[in-house]
Design a protein around this motif. Structure first.
Motif, PDB file in Angstrom:
ATOM      1  N   ARG A  18      -4.535  60.379   1.464  1.00  0.00           N
ATOM      2  CA  ARG A  18      -5.214  59.162   2.322  1.00  0.00           C
ATOM      3  C   ARG A  18      -6.629  59.247   2.287  1.00  0.00           C
ATOM      4  NH1 ARG A  18      -5.330  53.914   3.012  1.00  0.00           N
ATOM      5  NH2 ARG A  18      -6.179  53.349   5.024  1.00  0.00           N
ATOM      6  N   ALA A  19      -7.230  60.655   2.679  1.00  0.00           N
ATOM      7  CA  ALA A  19      -8.396  60.932   2.823  1.00  0.00           C
ATOM      8  C   ALA A  19      -9.159  60.754   1.599  1.00  0.00           C
ATOM      9  CB  ALA A  19      -8.575  62.440   3.254  1.00  0.00           C
ATOM     10  N   LEU A  20      -8.436  61.005   0.363  1.00  0.00           N
ATOM     11  CA  LEU A  20      -9.236  60.915  -0.889  1.00  0.00           C
ATOM     12  C   LEU A  20      -9.321  59.481  -1.139  1.00  0.00           C
ATOM     13  CD1 LEU A  20     -10.525  62.258  -3.382  1.00  0.00           C
ATOM     14  CD2 LEU A  20      -8.335  62.234  -4.380  1.00  0.00           C
ATOM     15  N   ILE A  21      -8.291  58.612  -0.632  1.00  0.00           N
ATOM     16  CA  ILE A  21      -8.484  57.336  -0.838  1.00  0.00           C
ATOM     17  C   ILE A  21      -9.717  56.504   0.228  1.00  0.00           C
ATOM     18  CG2 ILE A  21      -7.191  54.933  -0.671  1.00  0.00           C
ATOM     19  CD1 ILE A  21      -4.604  56.507  -1.253  1.00  0.00           C
ATOM     20  N   LEU A  22      -9.751  57.137   1.172  1.00  0.00           N
ATOM     21  CA  LEU A  22     -10.591  56.311   2.372  1.00  0.00           C
ATOM     22  C   LEU A  22     -12.082  56.812   1.626  1.00  0.00           C
ATOM     23  CD1 LEU A  22      -8.874  57.141   5.805  1.00  0.00           C
ATOM     24  CD2 LEU A  22      -9.292  55.026   4.610  1.00  0.00           C
ATOM     25  N   GLY A  23     -12.124  58.022   0.967  1.00  0.00           N
ATOM     26  CA  GLY A  23     -13.437  58.443   0.708  1.00  0.00           C
ATOM     27  C   GLY A  23     -14.008  57.619  -0.511  1.00  0.00           C
ATOM     28  N   ARG A  24     -12.948  57.098  -1.316  1.00  0.00           N
ATOM     29  CA  ARG A  24     -13.205  56.291  -2.355  1.00  0.00           C
ATOM     30  C   ARG A  24     -13.546  54.789  -1.723  1.00  0.00           C
ATOM     31  NH1 ARG A  24      -8.702  58.081  -5.245  1.00  0.00           N
ATOM     32  NH2 ARG A  24      -7.894  55.834  -5.047  1.00  0.00           N
ATOM     33  N   MET A  25     -13.018  54.505  -0.852  1.00  0.00           N
ATOM     34  CA  MET A  25     -13.192  52.973  -0.148  1.00  0.00           C
ATOM     35  C   MET A  25     -14.583  52.927   0.419  1.00  0.00           C
ATOM     36  SD  MET A  25      -9.365  52.431   1.418  1.00  0.00           S
ATOM     37  CE  MET A  25      -9.675  50.836   2.223  1.00  0.00           C
ATOM     38  N   CYS A  26     -14.856  53.962   0.957  1.00  0.00           N
ATOM     39  CA  CYS A  26     -16.052  54.103   2.045  1.00  0.00           C
ATOM     40  C   CYS A  26     -17.476  54.369   0.962  1.00  0.00           C
ATOM     41  CB  CYS A  26     -16.243  55.238   3.034  1.00  0.00           C
ATOM     42  SG  CYS A  26     -14.866  54.855   4.412  1.00  0.00           S
ATOM     43  N   SER A  27     -17.168  54.807  -0.265  1.00  0.00           N
ATOM     44  CA  SER A  27     -18.533  55.129  -1.154  1.00  0.00           C
ATOM     45  C   SER A  27     -19.346  54.118  -1.390  1.00  0.00           C
ATOM     46  CB  SER A  27     -17.869  55.669  -2.350  1.00  0.00           C
ATOM     47  OG  SER A  27     -17.123  54.604  -3.010  1.00  0.00           O
ATOM     48  N   TYR A  28     -18.864  52.864  -1.563  1.00  0.00           N
ATOM     49  CA  TYR A  28     -19.754  51.680  -2.019  1.00  0.00           C
ATOM     50  C   TYR A  28     -20.664  51.336  -0.984  1.00  0.00           C
ATOM     51  CZ  TYR A  28     -21.168  47.036  -3.259  1.00  0.00           C
ATOM     52  OH  TYR A  28     -22.028  45.635  -3.416  1.00  0.00           O
ATOM     53  N   TRP A  29     -20.103  51.007   0.243  1.00  0.00           N
ATOM     54  CA  TRP A  29     -20.969  50.646   1.146  1.00  0.00           C
ATOM     55  C   TRP A  29     -21.896  51.641   1.755  1.00  0.00           C
ATOM     56  CZ3 TRP A  29     -22.632  46.246   2.588  1.00  0.00           C
ATOM     57  CH2 TRP A  29     -23.270  46.119   3.820  1.00  0.00           C
ATOM     58  N   LYS A  30     -21.380  52.909   1.689  1.00  0.00           N
ATOM     59  CA  LYS A  30     -22.239  54.212   1.892  1.00  0.00           C
ATOM     60  C   LYS A  30     -23.498  54.379   1.046  1.00  0.00           C
ATOM     61  CE  LYS A  30     -20.262  58.356   3.028  1.00  0.00           C
ATOM     62  NZ  LYS A  30     -19.482  59.227   2.818  1.00  0.00           N
ATOM     63  N   ASN A  31     -23.319  53.804  -0.126  1.00  0.00           N
ATOM     64  CA  ASN A  31     -24.411  54.078  -1.254  1.00  0.00           C
ATOM     65  C   ASN A  31     -25.266  52.893  -1.378  1.00  0.00           C
ATOM     66  OD1 ASN A  31     -23.635  56.704  -2.210  1.00  0.00           O
ATOM     67  ND2 ASN A  31     -21.729  55.733  -3.403  1.00  0.00           N
ATOM     68  N   ASN A  32     -24.688  51.755  -0.950  1.00  0.00           N
ATOM     69  CA  ASN A  32     -25.532  50.227  -0.917  1.00  0.00           C
ATOM     70  C   ASN A  32     -25.893  49.570   0.425  1.00  0.00           C
ATOM     71  OD1 ASN A  32     -25.106  49.449  -4.140  1.00  0.00           O
ATOM     72  ND2 ASN A  32     -23.178  50.561  -3.550  1.00  0.00           N
ATOM     73  N   GLN A  33     -25.348  50.190   1.355  1.00  0.00           N
ATOM     74  CA  GLN A  33     -25.691  49.629   2.687  1.00  0.00           C
ATOM     75  C   GLN A  33     -27.139  49.331   3.096  1.00  0.00           C
ATOM     76  OE1 GLN A  33     -25.025  52.356   6.035  1.00  0.00           O
ATOM     77  NE2 GLN A  33     -24.355  50.719   7.423  1.00  0.00           N
TER      78      GLN A  33
END
Length: 626
Positions: free
Chosen positions: A550-565
């Motif tokens: 689940r942590a790996l899935i959440l890391g992928r989900m958070c990556s877009y906004w973290k990189n584009n915020q």
């Protein structure tokens, strides 16, 4: 502030905030704060009531356009913008690879593309040619002006006042800054006069120019949905981040339990963490015990700290025993240190994840953990292509692959004499092999080394059959020992990757996780954005444990906004009052008087590539959201 020049006059504009101290509670500019090019200050209509066709020429003029007042009016105007940077790129711009070579010139670059280019040049025995640098340049105004116009380079140092200085610094250096702006305008004019004839000759069809002018009028109307989208994205990101942190903290707590009975020694991921603990340290026993307070003596307030008479079913003897225990505890008060040991009994790697109680952002537990921590991939038990990941100080992140080298009896004896028996048994080889066999069974290779490829002859054969290693002196063994240590691996493993490397772990070989910039670079974090695609295709996986997966899935989900915020929230949205909106909008049946209406003017480079493709970092970029 801004400057411009026409065939007859020089123009300048200065914001009211530069002329006098003003303060307004607003995060975004209003229409009245922008540069009026076609209307007078405080008005929304052009003089005479008609928009005249006009052309503004600038270098990277899309940036300048975003500060022009009339460009935020939805009805549009007849004003167009021509970008000299786009003209330069279309005529003699650099490709992406040439830009890499240009930036790497004079440096020892290890980027994959540059290293491959250098190797190809050596293979073909062709000297590297830099002739292309004489007819092209980078896209900034200084280099473009130097290429096309020559002369002294434009001085750009004072530009830092706009970036790092305060409003007081701008006022103090006002004349110098205004001169700097005018110098840029003059340089842009000189560049345009050089580029225009060549541009018309190179691209004679009117569609090219018309397309560039039309692309420069991009307009994005926005309403309440824009701030709602940002707020929803931020709240969702924060919620997922909190869940991710809780999962990582749970993984750290579960791993910490392995300290009991030293179970971590059988874990292929956690075995090399620092499991050292600190004991609780007490002060030395004080010599003067006369000042020890008796808790059962009466205080100044004529009350006992503890009841002087307690009724125990066991009788008076039980009461006296109770008092003796309390007095003995109180007698040790002087041994309690002023600064007690931080988390005694916990392993060092766990303590480093826990904030101290006096920290401002204190939260109990390993709350400092994140996906950037070096210990996190190990706690998640990440697997690359079926093999456990491992971190090496020299090579960075990689993974371990089973390997058994065929050695002669002489080499086995020499290595056993040199190595420390404790080091040989430190790595849990059996647990590692069991995991690999269960997760990635070998295809045509057994782990017993029977089908290994043999290289040079054995040392025993070289020394003869009658050779007795036990009869050799140490001085005679040392040269053979050194040769055995430096000998190349006799058996080539089936696995193909960036390696193998001998990192001193018996029974395995280390392979580096591939780096996007070439094999010479070290991977700093396998959970970084560059490896999210590997998580998608199954190359990078986590432990079957629910928390890790689940942590790996959440890391992928958070990556877009973290990189584009930062890029998305940095868009300059200008909100319009009802009086500033077109009447066709305010009279529409869907118009909401309490709603928000505004616009974003994208800062487009109309010909950002040598193929004359428009470029913009947010709106014209293909999204790779997860």
């Amino acid at each position: 502030m801004a400057t411009a020049v026409s065939a007859r006059h020089w123009y300048s504009w200065v914001s009211d905030y530069v002329l006098e101290d003003k303060f307004r509670w607003a995060k975004t500019p209003q229409l009245k704060d922008l540069i009026p090019l076609e209307t007078k200050q405080g008005t929304l209509s052009p003089p005479g009531g008609k928009w005249d066709p006009r052309l503004v020429i600038g270098h990277n003029v899309g940036f300048d356009r975003s500060f022009v007042k009339e460009q935020y009016m939805i009805q549009g105007t007849e004003l167009r913008f021509l970008d000299t940077m786009s003209m330069h790129i279309a005529i003699c711009g650099l490709t992406s690879f040439q830009r890499l070579l240009h930036n790497a010139s004079g440096k020892d670059s290890h980027r994959k593309e540059i290293v491959e280019h250098a190797n190809k040049q050596k293979l073909n025995r062709r000297p590297s040619s830099d002739e292309w640098k004489k007819i092209s340049s980078l896209n900034n105004l200084r280099d473009v002006h130097q290429l096309h116009c020559g002369g002294e380079p434009i001085e750009k140092a004072i530009k830092d006042v706009f970036v790092k200085g305060s409003m007081a610094d701008v006022r103090e250096q006002f004349q110098d800054l205004m001169t700097y702006c005018a110098t840029d305008v003059q340089a842009t004019r000189e560049v345009f006069l050089k580029l225009w004839p060549e541009f018309i000759e190179r691209f004679p069809h009117p569609v090219t120019l018309a397309g560039m002018l039309e692309m420069g009028t991009a307009y994005l109307p926005i309403n309440d949905a824009w701030p709602r989208y940002i707020q929803h994205a931020n709240s969702t990101y924060e919620e997922l981040e909190r869940e991710l942190k809780k999962l990582l903290m749970a993984l750290a707590d579960e791993a910490c339990i392995l300290l009991q009975d030293e179970e971590y020694k059988n874990d292929p991921w956690l075995w090399d963490l620092d499991w050292s603990t600190s004991a609780y340290r007490l002060n030395k026993t004080g010599k003067n015990l006369d000042n020890v307070t008796d808790p059962f003596e009466k205080g100044d307030d004529n009350s006992n700290k503890f009841p002087s008479s307690l009724v125990f079913e066991e009788g008076q003897e039980a009461l006296e025993e109770y008092k003796r225990v309390i007095r003995r505890v109180y007698s040790t008060a002087s041994r309690v240190p002023k600064n007690p040991t931080f988390m005694p009994g916990y392993p060092l790697w766990y303590r480093e994840l826990c904030p101290r109680p006096r920290d401002v952002d204190f939260y109990p537990g390993p709350s400092n953990i994140s996906t950037q921590c070096r210990v996190t991939p190990k706690l998640m038990r990440l697997v690359w292509d079926g093999y456990p990941v491992h971190y090496d100080e020299k090579h960075g992140w990689g993974y371990l692959v089973p390997f058994q080298e065929e050695l002669s009896p002489m080499e086995i004896e020499l290595r056993s004499q040199e190595s420390d028996p404790q080091d040989q048994h430190r790595f849990p080889l059996q647990a590692f092999l069991s995991f690999v066999q269960n997760s990635k069974p070998p295809k045509n290779c057994s782990l017993n080394g029977n089908n290994g490829e043999v290289g040079s002859p054995d040392a025993m054969d070289l020394l003869g059959r009658d050779f007795d290693a036990r009869a050799m002196e140490l001085e005679e063994k040392l040269p053979l020992l050194e040769a055995a240590k430096n000998k190349k691996l006799r058996r080539i493993p089936e696995h193909i990757g960036v390696g193998p490397y001998d990192v001193g772990i018996p029974g395995v070989r280390f392979y580096k996780i591939p780096h996007k910039d070439g094999d010479h670079n070290r991977v700093g974090n396998p959970l970084a954005r560059d490896y999210l695609l590997r998580a998608e295709d199954g190359t990078l996986t986590a432990s079957p444990d629910a928390h890790a997966d689940r942590a790996l899935i959440l890391g992928r989900m958070c990556s877009y906004w973290k990189n584009n915020q930062k890029r998305i929230m940095g868009q300059m949205a200008v909100w319009l009052n009802k009086s500033e909106l077109n009447k066709n909008i305010t009279r529409h049946s869907d118009y909401e008087p309490e709603g928000l209406y505004g616009a974003i003017v994208p800062r487009i480079v109309t010909a950002g590539t040598i193929t004359r493709r428009a470029v913009e970092p947010t709106w014209l970029t293909a999204s790779n959201a997860y």
